[in-house]
Design a protein around this motif. Structure first.
Motif, PDB file in Angstrom:
ATOM      1  N   ASP A  62      31.669  40.306  13.546  1.00 49.63           N
ATOM      2  CA  ASP A  62      32.674  41.343  13.762  1.00 49.63           C
ATOM      3  C   ASP A  62      33.452  41.646  12.484  1.00 49.63           C
ATOM      4  O   ASP A  62      33.748  42.814  12.188  1.00 49.63           O
ATOM      5  CB  ASP A  62      33.648  40.918  14.870  1.00 49.63           C
ATOM      6  N   TYR A  63      33.785  40.601  11.729  1.00 54.11           N
ATOM      7  CA  TYR A  63      34.518  40.812  10.475  1.00 54.11           C
ATOM      8  C   TYR A  63      33.655  41.565   9.464  1.00 54.11           C
ATOM      9  O   TYR A  63      34.120  42.505   8.804  1.00 54.11           O
ATOM     10  CB  TYR A  63      34.971  39.476   9.891  1.00 54.11           C
ATOM     11  N   VAL A  64      32.401  41.132   9.312  1.00 58.35           N
ATOM     12  CA  VAL A  64      31.514  41.772   8.347  1.00 58.35           C
ATOM     13  C   VAL A  64      31.262  43.224   8.744  1.00 58.35           C
ATOM     14  O   VAL A  64      31.303  44.136   7.911  1.00 58.35           O
ATOM     15  CB  VAL A  64      30.185  41.003   8.232  1.00 58.35           C
ATOM     16  N   GLU A  65      31.008  43.456  10.024  1.00 59.71           N
ATOM     17  CA  GLU A  65      30.741  44.816  10.489  1.00 59.71           C
ATOM     18  C   GLU A  65      31.947  45.723  10.252  1.00 59.71           C
ATOM     19  O   GLU A  65      31.801  46.860   9.785  1.00 59.71           O
ATOM     20  CB  GLU A  65      30.386  44.791  11.981  1.00 59.71           C
ATOM     21  N   HIS A  66      33.145  45.223  10.544  1.00 63.65           N
ATOM     22  CA  HIS A  66      34.348  46.022  10.345  1.00 63.65           C
ATOM     23  C   HIS A  66      34.555  46.320   8.861  1.00 63.65           C
ATOM     24  O   HIS A  66      34.889  47.452   8.483  1.00 63.65           O
ATOM     25  CB  HIS A  66      35.566  45.283  10.907  1.00 63.65           C
ATOM     26  N   PHE A  67      34.333  45.318   8.014  1.00 60.53           N
ATOM     27  CA  PHE A  67      34.494  45.516   6.572  1.00 60.53           C
ATOM     28  C   PHE A  67      33.521  46.583   6.070  1.00 60.53           C
ATOM     29  O   PHE A  67      33.880  47.445   5.269  1.00 60.53           O
ATOM     30  CB  PHE A  67      34.261  44.194   5.837  1.00 60.53           C
ATOM     31  N   GLN A  68      32.283  46.541   6.556  1.00 51.87           N
ATOM     32  CA  GLN A  68      31.297  47.496   6.068  1.00 51.87           C
ATOM     33  C   GLN A  68      31.512  48.897   6.626  1.00 51.87           C
ATOM     34  O   GLN A  68      31.063  49.868   6.031  1.00 51.87           O
ATOM     35  CB  GLN A  68      29.888  46.987   6.367  1.00 51.87           C
ATOM     36  N   GLN A  69      32.225  48.984   7.741  1.00 49.54           N
ATOM     37  CA  GLN A  69      32.647  50.306   8.209  1.00 49.54           C
ATOM     38  C   GLN A  69      33.703  50.890   7.272  1.00 49.54           C
ATOM     39  O   GLN A  69      33.721  52.094   7.011  1.00 49.54           O
ATOM     40  CB  GLN A  69      33.194  50.211   9.634  1.00 49.54           C
ATOM     41  N   LEU A  70      34.572  50.026   6.758  1.00 51.03           N
ATOM     42  CA  LEU A  70      35.621  50.468   5.842  1.00 51.03           C
ATOM     43  C   LEU A  70      35.087  50.734   4.441  1.00 51.03           C
ATOM     44  O   LEU A  70      35.534  51.661   3.763  1.00 51.03           O
ATOM     45  CB  LEU A  70      36.738  49.413   5.769  1.00 51.03           C
ATOM     46  N   TYR A  71      34.127  49.894   4.031  1.00 48.26           N
ATOM     47  CA  TYR A  71      33.600  49.987   2.654  1.00 48.26           C
ATOM     48  C   TYR A  71      32.066  49.983   2.706  1.00 48.26           C
ATOM     49  O   TYR A  71      31.422  48.989   2.386  1.00 48.26           O
ATOM     50  CB  TYR A  71      34.114  48.818   1.812  1.00 48.26           C
ATOM     51  N   PRO A  72      31.466  51.094   3.112  1.00 43.60           N
ATOM     52  CA  PRO A  72      30.014  51.121   3.332  1.00 43.60           C
ATOM     53  C   PRO A  72      29.178  50.909   2.072  1.00 43.60           C
ATOM     54  O   PRO A  72      27.995  50.574   2.177  1.00 43.60           O
ATOM     55  CB  PRO A  72      29.775  52.514   3.930  1.00 43.60           C
ATOM     56  N   ASP A  73      29.754  51.110   0.893  1.00 42.82           N
ATOM     57  CA  ASP A  73      28.994  50.964  -0.346  1.00 42.82           C
ATOM     58  C   ASP A  73      29.018  49.539  -0.891  1.00 42.82           C
ATOM     59  O   ASP A  73      28.428  49.268  -1.942  1.00 42.82           O
ATOM     60  CB  ASP A  73      29.530  51.917  -1.422  1.00 42.82           C
ATOM     61  N   VAL A  74      29.692  48.632  -0.201  1.00 37.47           N
ATOM     62  CA  VAL A  74      29.797  47.250  -0.661  1.00 37.47           C
ATOM     63  C   VAL A  74      28.788  46.390   0.084  1.00 37.47           C
ATOM     64  O   VAL A  74      28.705  46.443   1.308  1.00 37.47           O
ATOM     65  CB  VAL A  74      31.225  46.695  -0.448  1.00 37.47           C
ATOM     66  N   MET A  75      28.032  45.616  -0.667  1.00 39.98           N
ATOM     67  CA  MET A  75      27.059  44.707  -0.059  1.00 39.98           C
ATOM     68  C   MET A  75      27.746  43.387   0.278  1.00 39.98           C
ATOM     69  O   MET A  75      28.424  42.797  -0.574  1.00 39.98           O
ATOM     70  CB  MET A  75      25.885  44.443  -1.011  1.00 39.98           C
ATOM     71  N   VAL A  76      27.581  42.922   1.501  1.00 40.95           N
ATOM     72  CA  VAL A  76      28.136  41.631   1.925  1.00 40.95           C
ATOM     73  C   VAL A  76      26.979  40.685   2.228  1.00 40.95           C
ATOM     74  O   VAL A  76      26.095  41.021   3.016  1.00 40.95           O
ATOM     75  CB  VAL A  76      29.036  41.778   3.171  1.00 40.95           C
ATOM     76  N   THR A  77      26.995  39.515   1.606  1.00 38.65           N
ATOM     77  CA  THR A  77      26.002  38.486   1.935  1.00 38.65           C
ATOM     78  C   THR A  77      26.742  37.302   2.548  1.00 38.65           C
ATOM     79  O   THR A  77      27.816  36.926   2.081  1.00 38.65           O
ATOM     80  CB  THR A  77      25.222  38.029   0.690  1.00 38.65           C
TER      81      THR A  77
END
Length: 329
Positions: free
Chosen positions: A108-123
């Motif tokens: 949920d945290y990763v998904e929310h972050f990527q909604q806010l910052y779609p150009d940032v890659m999270v591993t």
């Protein structure tokens, strides 16, 4: 070999469940099962022993799991190198977390972050606690999530969550109908525990000794999902962090009981290397971690159900008034 199948296989292992891995990957449970079956057929070897509850990796499965994790990490690094070569660099946030933080909780945290910052890659890698510290110290991860964070001269730590530890039982257990019970009510109960090298296991052992309570050790796991599956199968009771059983309580596959006369909790810390400045996107991710996941659309769907009258009814977790779980700095 399809990397997608390898990803699903690793998710099933980390999550300890085909259905929960499928939910996180937004595929059907059948698709997750078929992915693992396709790998087993290709290899001519059984990877997961489904006859046991919770399921267990076979020796071949353990080898394959370790190899797939390394392969997926290498593939990700190759893709990043290609992006750099063609001038398509992306900001990246690298997270290393202990297994018991939970794939579903972090999703949920990763998904929310990527909604806010779609150009940032999270591993996000799930590791043994010692490996989390190693990743941070060797600058192979930007953030680490660990329980009972240690003091290290080259690391900084901030509190993320203070998680109440609760008794977790099968719905058919005699204690399941109670909201709370004395701690000595679990005397001589079959017990599902963390493995002995983990700090949380050592803390629980000390708490039980201090309370003068003895339990019968039945199973040991370093994966909290497997611990929950064992309790769901009726193998024994356990003491687990409250947020990690939210879905099971909502689905009524597990019951939580507050232990009276004791206040046991597990701190989860965010660790980083000491540095003059924190990269902007890493700081943004820390901000998201300190948000209340109840405000995320996916979390709202999981934590509440709508009654026929249209009013929201809180889940069974609301019976516990432990205060906020999110630690704000």
């Amino acid at each position: 070999m399809h990397l997608r199948n390898a990803e699903l296989f690793c998710d099933v292992v980390v999550q300890g469940s085909f259905s929960k891995a499928a939910e996180v990957r937004r595929v059907s449970q059948s698709a997750a099962s078929q992915a693992v079956h396709a790998l087993e057929k290709r290899l001519g070897a059984q990877l997961i022993d489904r006859s046991k509850r919770p399921f267990e990796l076979t020796p071949a499965g353990a080898i394959y799991f370790d190899g797939c994790q390394q392969l997926l990490k290498s593939f990700e690094q190759v893709e990043e190198q290609v992006r750099r070569a063609v001038g398509q660099t992306r900001s990246r946030v690298r997270i290393a977390a202990i297994y018991s933080v939970g794939l579903a909780q972090m999703h949920d945290y990763v998904e929310h972050f990527q909604q806010l910052y779609p150009d940032v890659m999270v591993t996000l890698d799930y590791l043994h606690p010692d490996e989390v510290y190693q990743r941070i110290c060797e600058n192979q991860a930007d953030l680490g999530l660990v329980s009972f964070p240690k003091e290290e001269k080259d690391l900084t730590s901030i509190l993320w969550q203070e998680q109440p530890m609760v008794l977790v039982v099968h719905p058919g257990h005699p204690l399941a109908e109670r909201e709370s019970c004395p701690v000595d009510a679990i005397e001589d109960e079959p017990f599902v525990a963390f493995t002995s090298e983990l700090v949380v296991r050592q803390k629980i052992d000390r708490w039980l000794r201090k309370a003068g309570v003895h339990v019968q050790l039945i199973h040991e796991f370093d994966n909290i999902e497997n611990m929950k599956r064992a309790v769901e199968a009726g193998a024994g009771i356990s003491v687990l962090p409250l947020p990690t059983v939210a879905r099971e309580v909502h689905d009524q596959s597990l019951k939580v009981v507050r232990l009276e006369e004791v206040e046991w909790s597990r701190p989860i810390g965010i660790i980083q290397r000491k540095q003059k400045t924190t990269p902007d996107m890493v700081s943004k991710f820390i901000e998201v971690l300190h948000e209340d996941p109840a405000n995320f659309s996916s979390a709202r769907r999981e934590s509440t159900e709508v009654t026929a009258s249209g009013r929201s009814r809180s889940s069974a977790m609301d019976a516990f008034s432990f205060g906020p779980l999110i630690a704000r700095e």
